[in-house]
Design a protein around this motif. Structure first.
Motif, PDB file in Angstrom:
ATOM      1  N   THR A 165     -18.984  66.451 -32.593  1.00 36.63           N
ATOM      2  CA  THR A 165     -19.825  66.825 -33.565  1.00 36.63           C
ATOM      3  C   THR A 165     -20.398  65.651 -34.504  1.00 36.63           C
ATOM      4  OG1 THR A 165     -19.204  69.241 -33.400  1.00 36.63           O
ATOM      5  CG2 THR A 165     -20.432  68.681 -35.396  1.00 36.63           C
ATOM      6  N   MET A 213     -28.030  75.046 -44.279  1.00 37.03           N
ATOM      7  CA  MET A 213     -27.167  74.242 -43.039  1.00 37.03           C
ATOM      8  C   MET A 213     -28.160  74.440 -41.819  1.00 37.03           C
ATOM      9  SD  MET A 213     -23.812  74.432 -41.360  1.00 37.03           S
ATOM     10  CE  MET A 213     -23.079  73.734 -39.804  1.00 37.03           C
ATOM     11  N   LEU A 223     -27.986  73.971 -37.560  1.00 35.31           N
ATOM     12  CA  LEU A 223     -26.952  73.684 -36.422  1.00 35.31           C
ATOM     13  C   LEU A 223     -27.710  73.250 -35.010  1.00 35.31           C
ATOM     14  CD1 LEU A 223     -24.206  73.464 -35.047  1.00 35.31           C
ATOM     15  CD2 LEU A 223     -24.224  75.908 -35.140  1.00 35.31           C
ATOM     16  N   TYR A 243     -17.701  79.618 -43.554  1.00 37.30           N
ATOM     17  CA  TYR A 243     -18.312  78.356 -44.428  1.00 37.30           C
ATOM     18  C   TYR A 243     -18.123  78.443 -45.957  1.00 37.30           C
ATOM     19  CZ  TYR A 243     -20.938  77.570 -40.219  1.00 37.30           C
ATOM     20  OH  TYR A 243     -21.222  77.262 -38.664  1.00 37.30           O
ATOM     21  N   SER A 287     -25.922  69.605 -38.313  1.00 35.61           N
ATOM     22  CA  SER A 287     -25.032  69.394 -37.546  1.00 35.61           C
ATOM     23  C   SER A 287     -25.373  69.402 -36.053  1.00 35.61           C
ATOM     24  CB  SER A 287     -23.683  70.435 -37.655  1.00 35.61           C
ATOM     25  OG  SER A 287     -22.306  69.959 -37.060  1.00 35.61           O
ATOM     26  N   ASN A 331     -23.809  69.184 -31.954  1.00 34.49           N
ATOM     27  CA  ASN A 331     -23.038  68.825 -31.120  1.00 34.49           C
ATOM     28  C   ASN A 331     -23.539  68.052 -29.910  1.00 34.49           C
ATOM     29  OD1 ASN A 331     -21.313  70.601 -32.787  1.00 34.49           O
ATOM     30  ND2 ASN A 331     -22.214  72.253 -31.701  1.00 34.49           N
ATOM     31  N   SER A 334     -16.442  74.292 -29.683  1.00 36.14           N
ATOM     32  CA  SER A 334     -17.405  73.342 -30.585  1.00 36.14           C
ATOM     33  C   SER A 334     -17.354  73.856 -32.059  1.00 36.14           C
ATOM     34  CB  SER A 334     -19.057  73.754 -30.448  1.00 36.14           C
ATOM     35  OG  SER A 334     -19.279  75.216 -30.320  1.00 36.14           O
ATOM     36  N   GLY A 390     -16.856  71.343 -35.072  1.00 34.93           N
ATOM     37  CA  GLY A 390     -17.877  71.477 -36.258  1.00 34.93           C
ATOM     38  C   GLY A 390     -17.306  71.764 -37.416  1.00 34.93           C
TER      39      GLY A 390
HETATM   40  N1  ADE Z   1     -19.839  76.155 -34.634  1.00 34.58           N
HETATM   41  C1  ADE Z   1     -20.392  75.362 -33.399  1.00 34.58           C
HETATM   42  N2  ADE Z   1     -20.802  74.193 -33.713  1.00 34.58           N
HETATM   43  C2  ADE Z   1     -20.622  74.016 -35.162  1.00 34.58           C
HETATM   44  C3  ADE Z   1     -21.053  72.900 -35.719  1.00 34.58           C
HETATM   45  N3  ADE Z   1     -21.430  71.689 -35.411  1.00 34.58           N
HETATM   46  N4  ADE Z   1     -20.879  72.939 -37.170  1.00 34.58           N
HETATM   47  C4  ADE Z   1     -20.327  74.300 -37.512  1.00 34.58           C
HETATM   48  N5  ADE Z   1     -20.006  75.521 -37.073  1.00 34.58           N
HETATM   49  C5  ADE Z   1     -20.184  75.031 -35.730  1.00 34.58           C
END
Ligand code: ADE
Length: 418
Positions: free
Chosen positions: A49, A64, A66, A78, A115, A117, A127, A131
């Protein structure tokens, strides 16, 4: 704190796969487990990530994004991570840019988080572990929190349990801890990624139509109904953890493989022992286990370990590159791609293993002979299309900061996704 500045930090964090499994919480809010677990961190070149965090007096709320889509930060997980890092924030001064943030300012300032992935988020590849580890690591750097990686792991744990193990590279132990407040439930590094760098990891992403039981729901049902889990947590795992640490220290692949496979199988047995029972593996997962078990039994000593998390995907750990090439031949024999898939999108990650296996294209896959340990008179069936793709990787390093501005996910002049 005056002025219209934006300060950003970008970090990259790996994912991890447990070889001694975490399953079952003794505290749901603090995410405290019923047993220790051990994992191997995967090379971030293939699974990681990247997260950019930004702060500015111009931001009017925490936000945020994603994988490019805005998501809500209102969830407890969070909020726990944001609160815990803010509580540890310290003064930040950037004389060149005329930025000074006092310790108390952090309670009022808002952050933007983006963020990404580098692997499919919904494919059951942990993930959230990468993350939340990345989120906590990046926020700690932004806010100049002085905690070490183990202390940060105890915060990441409150986002997603397995995230605590992604604060380190190599092999990592999550110590369950005894304290009610969770302060001693944290990750420690057993060995770094160079200690056992012969290992090669091949992940089979198994095609699945079925919606799986979420880990949170599954664990809760197991804790409430499975007597086997009580036995596992109290009697089995403590002894296995000692043996696994010893196997890792000594590069004892035979013990490592025996313990890894046994622990994966016991985790899935505990799922079956749950009321209602939980099925994470499917027929393809079972076929992969049979392939590895038959091969291991035909050799003098185990060649490959398998482990399965809360889903049908297989994580296969080969003792070295030569074994990994032989494993890939077997996997491609039993699970060739469907006719419309080309090899470059079927084997991802470290493609050099494919070359070692002598496979250049689809014709080489079609021409593979059945593995020699299969002694049936009729060739065993080839299960085309059951695996979506493979990822070849290896043990990898822990989190790093990325100083190259071009890798940041937020625009430094607007604080919004690039
Ligand atoms: N859940 C899945 N990928 C995530 C990420 N990169 N950041 C936070 N939560 C996540």
């Amino acid at each position: 704190m005056a002025g219209d500045w934006i300060r950003t930090v970008t970090a990259q964090t790996p994912t991890n796969i447990a070889v001694i499994k975490y399953w079952g919480k003794r505290d749901e809010n603090l995410i405290l487990p019923v047993n220790d677990s051990i994992s191997v961190t995967l090379d971030p070149a293939h699974l990681c990530t990247t997260t950019t965090v930004a702060v500015s007096p111009g931001f009017d709320q925490d936000r945020m994004w994603l994988n490019g889509k805005e998501i809500s930060l209102s969830g407890g997980r969070y909020q726990n991570c944001l609160r815990e890092i803010r509580a540890r924030a310290a003064e930040v001064e950037d004389k060149e840019r005329g930025i000074k943030i006092a310790k108390d300012d952090w309670q009022k300032l808002h952050v933007h988080i983006a963020s990404y992935n580098n692997f499919p988020t919904a494919a059951g590849l942990a993930s959230s572990a990468a993350g939340f580890a990345c989120l906590v690591f990046a926020l700690a750097k932004l806010m100049n929190a002085k905690e070490d990686h183990s202390q940060l792991s105890a915060i990441a744990r409150q986002g997603s349990g397995s995230a605590c193990r992604s604060l380190y590279g190599g092999f990592v132990k999550w110590i369950m801890g005894k304290e009610e407040n969770g302060s001693d439930s944290l990750a420690v590094q057993l060995v770094d990624e160079k200690h056992w760098d012969d290992l090669v990891i091949i992940i089979a992403v198994v095609s699945s139509r079925q919606k799986e039981t979420s880990s949170t729901t599954g664990m809760r049902d197991t804790v409430e109904t499975s007597l086997l889990l009580q036995h596992r947590a109290k009697e089995v795992v403590p002894k296995r953890v000692v043996k696994m640490e010893d196997a890792i220290q000594k590069h004892d692949f035979a013990s490592f493989a025996q313990l890894t496979c046994a622990d994966s199988n016991q985790f899935h047995a505990v799922c079956l022992d749950t009321c209602p029972p939980i099925f994470y593996m499917n027929d393809t997962s079972h076929r992969i286990i049979s392939c590895v078990e038959k091969w291991n039994r035909s050799e003098e000593t185990p060649q490959v370990a398998y482990t399965f998390d809360a889903g049908p995907n297989a994580v296969l750990i080969a003792r070295n590159r030569k074994t990994a090439a032989l494993l890939l031949q077997r996997l491609l024999y039993f699970f060739p791609p469907s006719s419309d898939t080309d090899m470059s999108s079927y084997v991802l990650g470290d493609k050099s293993i494919l070359k070692d296996a002598g496979i250049q294209g689809i014709n080489d896959v079609e021409a593979l002979p059945p593995p020699p340990e299969i002694k049936d008179n009729v060739p065993p069936p080839r299960n085309r299309g059951e695996v979506s793709y493979f990822i070849c990787t290896r043990p990898g390093r822990g989190p790093v900061l990325l100083s190259d501005e071009s890798l940041a996910l937020l625009d430094p002049s607007t604080g919004l996704p690039k």
